[in-house]
Design a protein around this motif. Structure first.
Motif, PDB file in Angstrom:
ATOM      1  N   PRO A   1      35.756  35.998  40.136  1.00 10.40           N
ATOM      2  CA  PRO A   1      34.775  36.229  41.200  1.00 10.40           C
ATOM      3  C   PRO A   1      35.451  36.207  42.579  1.00 10.40           C
ATOM      4  CG  PRO A   1      34.210  34.318  39.808  1.00 10.40           C
ATOM      5  CD  PRO A   1      35.647  34.638  39.593  1.00 10.40           C
ATOM      6  N   VAL A   2      35.074  37.153  43.416  1.00 16.36           N
ATOM      7  CA  VAL A   2      35.530  37.203  44.806  1.00 16.36           C
ATOM      8  C   VAL A   2      34.285  37.257  45.690  1.00 16.36           C
ATOM      9  CG1 VAL A   2      36.904  38.432  46.516  1.00 16.36           C
ATOM     10  CG2 VAL A   2      37.604  38.450  44.106  1.00 16.36           C
ATOM     11  N   SER A   3      34.206  36.380  46.679  1.00 17.02           N
ATOM     12  CA  SER A   3      33.035  36.308  47.562  1.00 17.02           C
ATOM     13  C   SER A   3      33.442  36.550  49.005  1.00 17.02           C
ATOM     14  CB  SER A   3      32.351  34.937  47.448  1.00 17.02           C
ATOM     15  OG  SER A   3      31.884  34.712  46.129  1.00 17.02           O
ATOM     16  N   PHE A   4      32.542  37.177  49.766  1.00 18.11           N
ATOM     17  CA  PHE A   4      32.776  37.488  51.175  1.00 18.11           C
ATOM     18  C   PHE A   4      31.596  36.977  51.998  1.00 18.11           C
ATOM     19  CE2 PHE A   4      34.795  40.665  48.527  1.00 18.11           C
ATOM     20  CZ  PHE A   4      36.070  40.772  49.068  1.00 18.11           C
ATOM     21  N   SER A   5      31.897  36.244  53.059  1.00 18.50           N
ATOM     22  CA  SER A   5      30.870  35.683  53.936  1.00 18.50           C
ATOM     23  C   SER A   5      30.789  36.489  55.233  1.00 18.50           C
ATOM     24  CB  SER A   5      31.187  34.218  54.248  1.00 18.50           C
ATOM     25  OG  SER A   5      30.387  33.733  55.310  1.00 18.50           O
TER      26      SER A   5
ATOM     27  N   GLU B   1      35.353  30.562  52.778  1.00 21.31           N
ATOM     28  CA  GLU B   1      35.198  30.083  54.142  1.00 21.31           C
ATOM     29  C   GLU B   1      34.136  30.898  54.865  1.00 21.31           C
ATOM     30  OE1 GLU B   1      39.024  30.464  55.898  1.00 21.31           O
ATOM     31  OE2 GLU B   1      39.931  28.847  54.719  1.00 21.31           O
ATOM     32  N   THR B   2      33.445  30.297  55.811  1.00 22.90           N
ATOM     33  CA  THR B   2      32.459  31.000  56.623  1.00 22.90           C
ATOM     34  C   THR B   2      33.116  32.166  57.355  1.00 22.90           C
ATOM     35  OG1 THR B   2      31.160  28.981  56.923  1.00 22.90           O
ATOM     36  CG2 THR B   2      30.795  30.766  58.498  1.00 22.90           C
ATOM     37  N   ASN B   3      32.522  33.338  57.229  1.00 27.00           N
ATOM     38  CA  ASN B   3      33.055  34.583  57.796  1.00 27.00           C
ATOM     39  C   ASN B   3      34.432  34.938  57.223  1.00 27.00           C
ATOM     40  OD1 ASN B   3      30.774  34.899  59.516  1.00 27.00           O
ATOM     41  ND2 ASN B   3      31.684  33.444  60.947  1.00 27.00           N
ATOM     42  N   GLY B   4      34.712  34.442  56.045  1.00 28.35           N
ATOM     43  CA  GLY B   4      35.957  34.743  55.351  1.00 28.35           C
ATOM     44  C   GLY B   4      35.680  35.137  53.918  1.00 28.35           C
ATOM     45  N   TYR B   5      36.631  34.834  53.040  1.00 24.04           N
ATOM     46  CA  TYR B   5      36.451  35.184  51.634  1.00 24.04           C
ATOM     47  C   TYR B   5      37.006  34.078  50.760  1.00 24.04           C
ATOM     48  CZ  TYR B   5      41.439  36.349  51.245  1.00 24.04           C
ATOM     49  OH  TYR B   5      42.806  36.281  51.227  1.00 24.04           O
ATOM     50  N   GLY B   6      36.620  34.117  49.489  1.00 22.98           N
ATOM     51  CA  GLY B   6      37.104  33.148  48.521  1.00 22.98           C
ATOM     52  C   GLY B   6      37.330  33.809  47.180  1.00 22.98           C
ATOM     53  N   ILE B   7      38.187  33.186  46.364  1.00 24.15           N
ATOM     54  CA  ILE B   7      38.522  33.714  45.040  1.00 24.15           C
ATOM     55  C   ILE B   7      38.456  32.573  44.028  1.00 24.15           C
ATOM     56  CG2 ILE B   7      40.216  34.956  43.645  1.00 24.15           C
ATOM     57  CD1 ILE B   7      41.491  35.945  46.233  1.00 24.15           C
ATOM     58  N   ALA B   8      37.873  32.841  42.872  1.00 27.26           N
ATOM     59  CA  ALA B   8      37.784  31.845  41.814  1.00 27.26           C
ATOM     60  C   ALA B   8      38.258  32.457  40.497  1.00 27.26           C
ATOM     61  CB  ALA B   8      36.358  31.322  41.676  1.00 27.26           C
ATOM     62  N   LEU B   9      38.444  31.606  39.518  1.00 24.90           N
ATOM     63  CA  LEU B   9      38.822  32.034  38.177  1.00 24.90           C
ATOM     64  C   LEU B   9      38.017  31.213  37.180  1.00 24.90           C
ATOM     65  CD1 LEU B   9      40.685  33.597  36.191  1.00 24.90           C
ATOM     66  CD2 LEU B   9      42.284  31.666  36.379  1.00 24.90           C
ATOM     67  N   SER B  10      37.361  31.887  36.250  1.00 22.39           N
ATOM     68  CA  SER B  10      36.568  31.186  35.247  1.00 22.39           C
ATOM     69  C   SER B  10      36.849  31.773  33.870  1.00 22.39           C
ATOM     70  CB  SER B  10      35.072  31.270  35.564  1.00 22.39           C
ATOM     71  OG  SER B  10      34.616  32.618  35.483  1.00 22.39           O
ATOM     72  N   GLY B  11      36.634  30.961  32.871  1.00 17.49           N
ATOM     73  CA  GLY B  11      36.793  31.398  31.491  1.00 17.49           C
ATOM     74  C   GLY B  11      36.006  30.486  30.584  1.00 17.49           C
ATOM     75  N   GLY B  12      35.638  31.010  29.423  1.00 16.08           N
ATOM     76  CA  GLY B  12      34.856  30.176  28.531  1.00 16.08           C
ATOM     77  C   GLY B  12      34.585  30.846  27.201  1.00 16.08           C
TER      78      GLY B  12
END
Length: 237
Positions: A133-137, A101-112
């Motif tokens: 991955p963790v992202s911060f806006s 989210e804008t001015n927030g954070y997000g979390i994902a999970l990937s594998g391969g």
């Protein structure tokens, strides 16, 4: 058409598209982000990597057929003795645990899985990996930071290595972003990369270029990349 046939055809088209150019995160970052391609849409990430060990051509097409599951299938070719040889085949699945989210954070999970058919002809499965991955806006998405923590399993020698990455995107102009990152494993020296991303057509056509190296690696480990990213509108059933 079944899904595996669809992705094989998209991968073939992607390699052709990348070859016509003079040239598991949005390009050009290697550090992944907590974002996926739009629901029912597809993307193509392709780039040329120039390095002393041999130039590589990468093409990674991916689609989001369900709304929260990005599937990517592609690989690379390496320039050897005046010709191109296949060196990597990669498949990845990625989902969002918390949308960014804008001015927030997000979390994902990937594998391969990544397979090197020429270098490891006896290995059927290839190497497995997982990543969080963790992202911060910040500043209304004008600055976004990404942190990664994961693991890579070499199925041949049965060794597992921890992987990590830290990257940033800084908006210099509505169409221009400065990219910088460092990444590595729990063994060996880390690497770094920096460059620029430019939207030719906003949210549809992007070009980028970077310079990277291993810390203390000298001229033999440095590399340059030139990339093209294409994003489609939603069209899948």
């Amino acid at each position: 058409m079944v899904w595996h046939q669809f992705f094989v055809r998209v991968a073939a088209l992607a390699i052709v598209a990348a070859a016509c150019r003079p040239a598991l995160a949005a390009r050009p970052l290697i550090t992944d982000d907590a974002r996926i391609v739009d629901p029912k849409a597809c993307q193509l990430e392709s780039w040329m990597q120039f390095q002393s060990g041999g130039n590589e051509l990468w093409a990674l097409p991916g689609c989001n057929p369900t709304g929260n599951l990005e599937l990517t299938l592609g690989g690379s070719l390496q320039r050897v003795d005046g010709g191109w040889d296949g060196t990597n085949v990669q498949f990845q699945a990625k989902t969002l645990l918390k949308p960014l989210e804008t001015n927030g954070y997000g979390i994902a999970l990937s594998g391969g899985v990544i397979h090197h058919p020429d270098a490891e002809p006896g290995k059927v499965l290839g190497n497995l990996y997982v990543n969080v991955p963790v992202s911060f806006s910040f500043a209304d998405d004008r600055f976004v930071a990404h942190l990664n923590l994961g693991a890579n399993r070499d199925t041949g020698n049965r060794q597992t290595r921890m992987t990590w990455g830290a990257g940033t995107e800084t908006q210099l102009h509505p169409r221009v972003f400065l990219i910088a990152e460092t990444f590595g494993e729990n063994r060996g020296k880390p690497s770094f990369q920096a460059g620029f991303r430019f939207w030719v057509v906003q949210d549809r056509v992007q070009v980028d270029t970077t310079y990277g190296n291993v810390f203390g690696g000298g001229s033999g480990a440095r590399f340059f990349t030139v990339g093209l990213r294409l994003l489609s509108p939603a069209f899948l059933p």
